[in-house]
Motif scaffolding. Structure first.
Motif, PDB file in Angstrom:
ATOM      1  N   THR A 262     -18.579  33.587  -0.895  1.00  0.00           N
ATOM      2  CA  THR A 262     -18.858  33.044  -2.024  1.00  0.00           C
ATOM      3  C   THR A 262     -18.030  32.935  -3.282  1.00  0.00           C
ATOM      4  O   THR A 262     -17.740  33.031  -5.071  1.00  0.00           O
ATOM      5  CB  THR A 262     -20.291  33.737  -2.587  1.00  0.00           C
ATOM      6  N   ASN A 265     -16.597  30.100  -5.646  1.00  0.00           N
ATOM      7  CA  ASN A 265     -16.785  29.616  -6.296  1.00  0.00           C
ATOM      8  C   ASN A 265     -16.672  29.999  -7.808  1.00  0.00           C
ATOM      9  O   ASN A 265     -17.291  28.942  -8.625  1.00  0.00           O
ATOM     10  CB  ASN A 265     -18.251  29.787  -5.724  1.00  0.00           C
ATOM     11  N   GLU A 269     -21.132  33.166  -8.493  1.00  0.00           N
ATOM     12  CA  GLU A 269     -22.346  32.999  -7.751  1.00  0.00           C
ATOM     13  C   GLU A 269     -21.260  33.979  -7.146  1.00  0.00           C
ATOM     14  O   GLU A 269     -22.146  33.926  -5.623  1.00  0.00           O
ATOM     15  CB  GLU A 269     -21.620  31.584  -7.178  1.00  0.00           C
ATOM     16  N   ASP A 270     -21.128  34.966  -7.530  1.00  0.00           N
ATOM     17  CA  ASP A 270     -20.406  35.906  -6.876  1.00  0.00           C
ATOM     18  C   ASP A 270     -20.516  37.021  -6.550  1.00  0.00           C
ATOM     19  O   ASP A 270     -21.851  37.174  -7.179  1.00  0.00           O
ATOM     20  CB  ASP A 270     -18.760  36.634  -7.168  1.00  0.00           C
TER      21      ASP A 270
ATOM     22  N   GLN B 256     -14.286  26.720 -12.612  1.00  0.00           N
ATOM     23  CA  GLN B 256     -13.648  28.078 -12.021  1.00  0.00           C
ATOM     24  C   GLN B 256     -13.414  29.747 -12.751  1.00  0.00           C
ATOM     25  O   GLN B 256     -13.512  30.331 -12.374  1.00  0.00           O
ATOM     26  CB  GLN B 256     -12.892  27.809 -11.072  1.00  0.00           C
ATOM     27  N   THR B 260     -19.633  28.652 -15.138  1.00  0.00           N
ATOM     28  CA  THR B 260     -20.135  27.529 -14.346  1.00  0.00           C
ATOM     29  C   THR B 260     -21.985  28.084 -14.974  1.00  0.00           C
ATOM     30  O   THR B 260     -22.650  28.759 -15.294  1.00  0.00           O
ATOM     31  CB  THR B 260     -20.879  27.939 -13.150  1.00  0.00           C
ATOM     32  N   TYR B 262     -25.196  25.849 -14.560  1.00  0.00           N
ATOM     33  CA  TYR B 262     -25.708  25.510 -13.822  1.00  0.00           C
ATOM     34  C   TYR B 262     -27.144  24.957 -14.265  1.00  0.00           C
ATOM     35  O   TYR B 262     -27.320  23.621 -13.670  1.00  0.00           O
ATOM     36  CB  TYR B 262     -25.795  26.355 -12.158  1.00  0.00           C
TER      37      TYR B 262
END
Lengths: 436, 298
Positions: A262, A265, A269-270, B256, B260, B262
């Motif tokens: 992951t 991303n 998200e890591d 990236q 981010t 979401y």
């Protein structure tokens, strides 16, 4: 993402010839040549400037542009932006179609490619000359291709480990200190794993990260690439690096394969954000994004060393270039110079792109920095004397090697391949990519 | 269809009565299976809906689709995410482009389809083959020459490069769809019209166009959805933030190299789905009508 951009671009170059023929045969006279968005009206010069980033960077950039327009009432600037992947696809199309913006933010990995196709104006002399005497010459040299200064770094980043202090304090594990070694990483990871009852791993496995491998090579005085753009290391080096990562992972010091996957991303998200790793390799310019993705307190720690060397260097997080076909190279260079040298630009931009290029302004900004900016500024100041020389810009194909590394080490970490076999196939494919 | 299956039902019922227990068991099993598959298919949408009400820290750390702490903050955050412009502007831009694209596609493609299916002219079959071949061309091959041409026109940073081609029947797929449909309409109908004094234009307008309605509706739905969802064309040709459309706006949430967001992205994605959903809902009945009446066999 990057590799897709590169192939799309190569395809684009091939069809450019066709496009040129079509356009010529149509012999359209309306609004010929030049750069997109150019053309003066009423003595005012209209510049276009494109960059990539998120909404917070958009705000910072607009403020900097406003400051420039105020100081230069005869110039108006229209900006265009997108996020990293789409931005590079769009820029490749614009360049191939002959309509790139006057001033553009480029990725270091694309610099050689664009310079070779004569897309970027020389900024050392001529109409596009930019004063870069206020920048560290070694760092500014990252924008050089041969004798030409094709780009100016627009932000400095340095390699680091981002550490979750809150979790370590709760477990009673000491935060790693500058000068730690890779052996210390193994002990640190094992301690975190044991004290957390197996819930938390020491570090995110760095085996998929091309830049982490580069740091590891630099620690031993080796280079990722040779001066002529070939691989600067051998199969044994990569095997040794991956074997080290493999052992870290098998002992539980580093994250297992499914979590490591992951990492590509982005910070949100890591494993560090998900709370399954206590530390993670990354550039310090990403620190604010890591901090935004978790409630925990984070800190930056220098890389583990080999023989006292950290292998860290001042990397341009992004660069600015002037389009070679720009109708207003002088004004574009003026805007560029403002964005990398002026105090007003520095104040507006903050650290949204990494540290400010001009060193005098950087120090002034560091003195008043707060929050995440202060963490990054302090980290950079503490490590400035330890930095290795900035390597030359990566050759064309670098983006593909980044994804190749992810793919092959992915196979290794899932146990499909030994580190040595993986390194073998990496070397073979990498040489093909760089040779073409 | 329904007329043919109806008489078979009493027979089946009789058989069912004979082994009703086994049948109930099978029906239950069947429904459980169908519902399970439906859940798998709908899960991403449910997750998206749930995530749009989650606070930022809960999104990647928890696996449950619905939030633990409900928040509405994602909607205003997403709406005002970009400095100087709201998401509402993106919706208006997307709507304008999509509606124009639908109008252009219907108008130009029905003309072209009429020519290919009904009119006799030199080189018809060659041109038809050439048109079908353009379906096979990948978009990335076309984008650079297109960009160069539109730049010469001075159309960059306007809606024209996105909308104008739709008025010139460049969507070969829809032409192909309509041609196939028109070929299924008996020629005797046009001949009757010609005897009554209709020229080619009036035959098209009064005879073929109304009969082609199912194909037109199908084209309208797909054209709307494709344009609404199209990202790359809009990204390449639109430069100013005020001209951005919904897909570009959504892409700005995922960087990236940066933060981010979401939550706001999912909130805006839910809103972005609404027009497509409503459009489909409004035309779905007509679409089903079209599918059943396309078996028009005189």
């Amino acid at each position: 993402m990057k590799s897709r951009t590169t192939t799309a671009h190569r395809r684009s170059v091939q069809v450019t010839a066709v496009a040129a023929a079509v356009v010529a045969s149509l012999s359209l006279t309306a609004c010929g040549g030049g750069s997109g968005g150019s053309g003066g009206s009423g003595g005012k010069v209209k510049l276009s400037f494109s960059w990539w980033g998120d909404a917070s960077r958009a705000k910072a950039t607009q403020d900097a542009i406003a400051a420039f327009e105020k100081a230069n009432p005869t110039i108006t600037v229209s900006t265009q932006y997108a996020t990293f992947g789409p931005y590079n696809q769009k820029l490749a199309t614009q360049i191939a179609g002959g309509g790139a913006p006057d001033l553009m933010q480029i990725d270091w990995g694309n610099q050689s490619q664009y310079a070779q196709s004569n897309t970027l104006l020389d900024l050392a002399a001529g109409p596009g000359a930019v004063d870069i005497s206020g920048l560290d010459p070694k760092f500014a040299g990252s924008g050089k291709e041969g004798a030409k200064q094709v780009a100016i770094p627009f932000g400095q980043a340095t390699q680091s480990f981002v550490v979750d202090v809150t979790k370590l304090e709760a477990l009673g594990v000491a935060v790693p200190k500058a000068g730690w070694t890779w052996d210390d990483v193994a002990t640190f990871g094992a301690e975190v794993k044991a004290k957390s009852g197996g819930k938390l791993y020491g570090i995110s496995d760095p085996g998929t990260t091309w830049a982490a491998f580069q740091s590891w090579l630099l620690q031993q005085g080796k280079q990722l690439y040779t001066a002529d753009g070939k691989l600067g290391f051998g199969k044994d080096d990569l095997t040794a690096f991956w074997t080290m990562c493999d052992n870290l992972r098998k002992s539980g010091a580093a994250t297992p394969a499914n979590q490591t996957a992951t990492l590509i991303n982005g910070p949100a998200e890591d494993p560090l954000a998900k709370g399954t790793a206590a530390a993670e390799w990354d550039y310090d310019s990403i620190f604010a994004s890591h901090a935004a993705a978790t409630k925990d307190k984070l800190q930056l720690v220098p890389l583990p060393t080999i023989g006292g060397q950290t292998g860290m260097y001042a990397k341009p997080s992004m660069l600015l270039s002037v389009y070679a076909k720009s109708k207003h190279p002088k004004e574009a260079a003026k805007l560029l110079s403002f964005l990398v040298n002026d105090k007003a630009a520095g104040t507006a931009l903050g650290t949204s792109r990494g540290l400010f290029p001009n060193t005098a302004v950087r120090q002034q900004l560091a003195a008043t920095a707060t929050g995440n900016d202060k963490v990054v500024a302090d980290f950079e100041a503490a490590n400035a004397s330890q930095l290795a020389a900035t390597p030359a810009a990566p050759p064309k194909g670098d983006g593909q090697l980044i994804t190749l590394m992810q793919r092959i080490y992915g196979g290794v970490s899932f146990g499909q391949q030994s580190p040595e076999a993986g390194a073998g196939s990496f070397m073979q494919q990498a040489e093909q990519i760089l040779g073409s | 269809m329904s007329a043919r299956t109806a008489p078979a039902l009493p027979g089946r019922k009789a058989a069912a009565r004979a082994s009703s227990g086994r049948r109930t068991g099978r029906t239950v099993l069947w429904h459980v299976g169908v519902v399970a598959i439906a859940l798998v298919v709908v899960y991403p949408v449910i997750w998206m809906l749930g995530t749009s009400f989650k606070p930022a820290t809960e999104i990647v750390t928890s696996n449950r689709p619905w939030p633990l702490h409900w928040t509405l903050q994602n909607f205003p955050d997403g709406w005002h995410a970009n400095p100087g412009v709201t998401f509402g502007k993106f919706f208006v831009n997307s709507l304008v482009i999509s509606v124009l694209a639908v109008a252009g596609t219907l108008l130009s493609c029905s003309f072209a389809a009429y020519a290919f299916s009904r009119l006799e002219f030199r080189g018809r079959s060659v041109l038809f083959a050439a048109m079908v071949v353009t379906i096979l061309l990948p978009y990335h091959v076309l984008i650079v020459p297109q960009y160069a041409i539109f730049k010469q026109f001075g159309w960059i940073n306007t809606d024209l490069p996105i909308v104008a081609p739709k008025f010139l029947a460049t969507e070969a797929f829809f032409i192909f769809l309509m041609v196939q449909f028109m070929r299924g309409i008996p020629r005797e109908i046009d001949e009757a019209a010609r005897i009554d004094g209709c020229g080619p234009y009036r035959t098209f307008l009064w005879i073929l166009l109304p009969l082609t309605r199912p194909a037109l509706i199908t084209s309208a739905i797909f054209s709307f959805i494709w344009t609404w969802n199209d990202f790359f064309t809009q990204l390449v040709y639109l430069n100013d933030t005020e001209k951005f459309t919904v897909p570009i706006g959504l892409s700005l949430f995922v960087d990236q190299t940066g933060a981010t967001s979401y939550g706001p992205m999912m909130a805006m994605s839910i809103l972005a789905l609404l027009p497509v959903f409503l459009f489909f809902l409004a035309f779905q009945r007509l679409l089903v009508d079209g599918a059943t009446s396309s078996g028009l066999k005189g």
